[in-house]
Motif scaffolding. Structure first.
Motif, PDB file in Angstrom:
ATOM      1  N   TYR A  20       0.823  -1.203   0.000  1.00 31.52           N
ATOM      2  CA  TYR A  20       0.000   0.000   0.000  1.00 31.52           C
ATOM      3  C   TYR A  20       0.858   1.255   0.000  1.00 31.52           C
ATOM      4  O   TYR A  20       1.991   1.237   0.458  1.00 31.52           O
ATOM      5  CB  TYR A  20      -0.886   0.027   1.250  1.00 31.52           C
ATOM      6  CG  TYR A  20      -1.653  -1.242   1.463  1.00 31.52           C
ATOM      7  CD1 TYR A  20      -1.196  -2.206   2.359  1.00 31.52           C
ATOM      8  CD2 TYR A  20      -2.834  -1.492   0.778  1.00 31.52           C
ATOM      9  CE1 TYR A  20      -1.885  -3.386   2.556  1.00 31.52           C
ATOM     10  CE2 TYR A  20      -3.540  -2.667   0.975  1.00 31.52           C
ATOM     11  CZ  TYR A  20      -3.060  -3.607   1.863  1.00 31.52           C
ATOM     12  OH  TYR A  20      -3.756  -4.771   2.057  1.00 31.52           O
ATOM     13  N   VAL A  60       0.486   4.987   1.697  1.00 29.66           N
ATOM     14  CA  VAL A  60      -0.231   5.766   2.710  1.00 29.66           C
ATOM     15  C   VAL A  60       0.483   7.105   2.808  1.00 29.66           C
ATOM     16  O   VAL A  60       1.714   7.148   2.810  1.00 29.66           O
ATOM     17  CB  VAL A  60      -0.215   5.055   4.080  1.00 29.66           C
ATOM     18  CG1 VAL A  60      -0.904   5.915   5.138  1.00 29.66           C
ATOM     19  CG2 VAL A  60      -0.884   3.689   3.981  1.00 29.66           C
ATOM     20  N   GLN A  64       0.748  11.242   4.551  1.00 31.66           N
ATOM     21  CA  GLN A  64       0.493  12.061   5.733  1.00 31.66           C
ATOM     22  C   GLN A  64       0.864  13.492   5.415  1.00 31.66           C
ATOM     23  O   GLN A  64       2.048  13.809   5.256  1.00 31.66           O
ATOM     24  CB  GLN A  64       1.288  11.536   6.922  1.00 31.66           C
ATOM     25  CG  GLN A  64       0.957  12.216   8.235  1.00 31.66           C
ATOM     26  CD  GLN A  64       1.545  11.469   9.411  1.00 31.66           C
ATOM     27  OE1 GLN A  64       2.641  10.922   9.345  1.00 31.66           O
ATOM     28  NE2 GLN A  64       0.810  11.431  10.520  1.00 31.66           N
ATOM     29  N   LEU A  94      -2.983  10.005   9.095  1.00 24.74           N
ATOM     30  CA  LEU A  94      -2.644   9.060   8.038  1.00 24.74           C
ATOM     31  C   LEU A  94      -3.815   8.921   7.064  1.00 24.74           C
ATOM     32  O   LEU A  94      -4.978   8.875   7.469  1.00 24.74           O
ATOM     33  CB  LEU A  94      -2.330   7.691   8.646  1.00 24.74           C
ATOM     34  CG  LEU A  94      -1.180   7.653   9.634  1.00 24.74           C
ATOM     35  CD1 LEU A  94      -1.105   6.285  10.302  1.00 24.74           C
ATOM     36  CD2 LEU A  94       0.137   7.974   8.948  1.00 24.74           C
ATOM     37  N   TRP A 125      -4.870   6.559   3.656  1.00 23.25           N
ATOM     38  CA  TRP A 125      -4.584   5.530   2.663  1.00 23.25           C
ATOM     39  C   TRP A 125      -4.790   6.111   1.275  1.00 23.25           C
ATOM     40  O   TRP A 125      -5.775   6.791   1.012  1.00 23.25           O
ATOM     41  CB  TRP A 125      -5.500   4.328   2.880  1.00 23.25           C
ATOM     42  CG  TRP A 125      -5.390   3.337   1.772  1.00 23.25           C
ATOM     43  CD1 TRP A 125      -4.386   2.446   1.570  1.00 23.25           C
ATOM     44  CD2 TRP A 125      -6.316   3.156   0.697  1.00 23.25           C
ATOM     45  NE1 TRP A 125      -4.634   1.714   0.430  1.00 23.25           N
ATOM     46  CE2 TRP A 125      -5.809   2.131  -0.127  1.00 23.25           C
ATOM     47  CE3 TRP A 125      -7.526   3.761   0.346  1.00 23.25           C
ATOM     48  CZ2 TRP A 125      -6.467   1.692  -1.267  1.00 23.25           C
ATOM     49  CZ3 TRP A 125      -8.195   3.332  -0.795  1.00 23.25           C
ATOM     50  CH2 TRP A 125      -7.658   2.306  -1.587  1.00 23.25           C
ATOM     51  N   TYR A 166       4.334   7.033   2.368  1.00 24.16           N
ATOM     52  CA  TYR A 166       4.913   5.800   2.882  1.00 24.16           C
ATOM     53  C   TYR A 166       4.456   4.618   2.041  1.00 24.16           C
ATOM     54  O   TYR A 166       3.282   4.556   1.641  1.00 24.16           O
ATOM     55  CB  TYR A 166       4.437   5.525   4.308  1.00 24.16           C
ATOM     56  CG  TYR A 166       4.831   6.520   5.363  1.00 24.16           C
ATOM     57  CD1 TYR A 166       3.944   7.516   5.785  1.00 24.16           C
ATOM     58  CD2 TYR A 166       6.079   6.446   5.988  1.00 24.16           C
ATOM     59  CE1 TYR A 166       4.290   8.413   6.785  1.00 24.16           C
ATOM     60  CE2 TYR A 166       6.435   7.340   6.979  1.00 24.16           C
ATOM     61  CZ  TYR A 166       5.536   8.315   7.369  1.00 24.16           C
ATOM     62  OH  TYR A 166       5.889   9.196   8.364  1.00 24.16           O
TER      63      TYR A 166
END
Lengths: 109, 122
Positions: free
Chosen positions: B35, B37, B39, B45, B47, B95
């Motif tokens: 995945y 993700v 921020q 956070l 997705w 991330y």
């Protein structure tokens, strides 16, 4: 789409106290596919709990997760100095694949 | 040891494009969903996108659907995120995160990279 609502937004506590964090889902998570993460400033999130109540590898037993359906709780039995951080819940039960809650900041009182 | 190393972030103008990469090692790459993700500065956070172990299934958050494309090269243990038509709202640390449940499209994530910063600004 599942929406996760975390409360409170901020929790002000002293070391040694118990912390109780809530995560409410907008619809039932039928398989209790809910996880909790801890994030400290400048760091990636760290997995604490999965399957609503299973502790991840290396996580101290002062961290515990509970709940089912739409209401879930992360408890920290006695806060250590390193536990002051932001905590997120995440569902992986239904579409979209992942959803995060807005987070709860646990700060030193 | 599982490692995820993101790269490709940087400063880009609104409307521009960027391609993020995530180099994975220490596990059987072809077994797990991965995945992205993100921020935003000072925010929580979010997705962004996910891809199945084989790469056949791809999933996107509504806010990036039609603009971002996730892909993976299982021969190179690499994950990618092609980001087009970027806006200031896309400014964030991105991330990559490894799914923990083999073969699952939806999974909790037990390994994360350190992130790469994307800044969209004129």
């Amino acid at each position: 789409e599942v929406v996760l609502t975390q409360s409170p937004g901020t929790l002000s506590l002293s070391p040694g106290e118990r912390a109780t964090l809530s995560c409410r889902a907008s619809q039932t998570l039928s398989s209790s596919f809910l996880a909790w993460y801890q994030q400290k400033p400048g760091q990636a999130p760290r997995l604490l709990i999965y399957g609503a109540s299973s502790r991840a590898t290396g996580i101290p037993d002062r961290f515990s997760g509970s709940g089912s359906g739409t209401d879930f709780t992360l408890s920290i039995s006695r806060l250590e100095p390193e536990d002051f951080a932001v905590y997120y819940c995440q569902q992986y039960d239904s579409s979209p694949p992942l959803t995060f809650g807005g987070g709860t900041k646990v700060e030193i009182k | 040891e599982v490692q995820l190393l993101e790269s490709g972030g940087g400063l880009v103008q609104p409307g521009g494009s960027l391609r993020l990469s995530c180099a994975a090692s220490g596990f059987t790459f072809t077994t797990y969903g991965i995945y992205w993700v993100r921020q935003a500065p000072g925010k929580g956070l979010e997705w962004v996108s996910g891809i199945s172990a084989s790469g056949a299934g791809t999933f996107y958050a509504d806010c990036v659907k039609g603009r971002f494309t996730i892909s993976r090269d299982n021969s190179k243990n690499m994950l990618y995120l092609q980001m087009n038509s970027l806006t200031t709202e896309d400014t964030a640390v991105y991330y990559c995160a490894k799914g923990a449940m083999p073969g699952a499209v939806r999974s909790y994530t037990h390994y994360w990279g350190q992130g790469t910063l994307v800044t969209v600004s004129s």
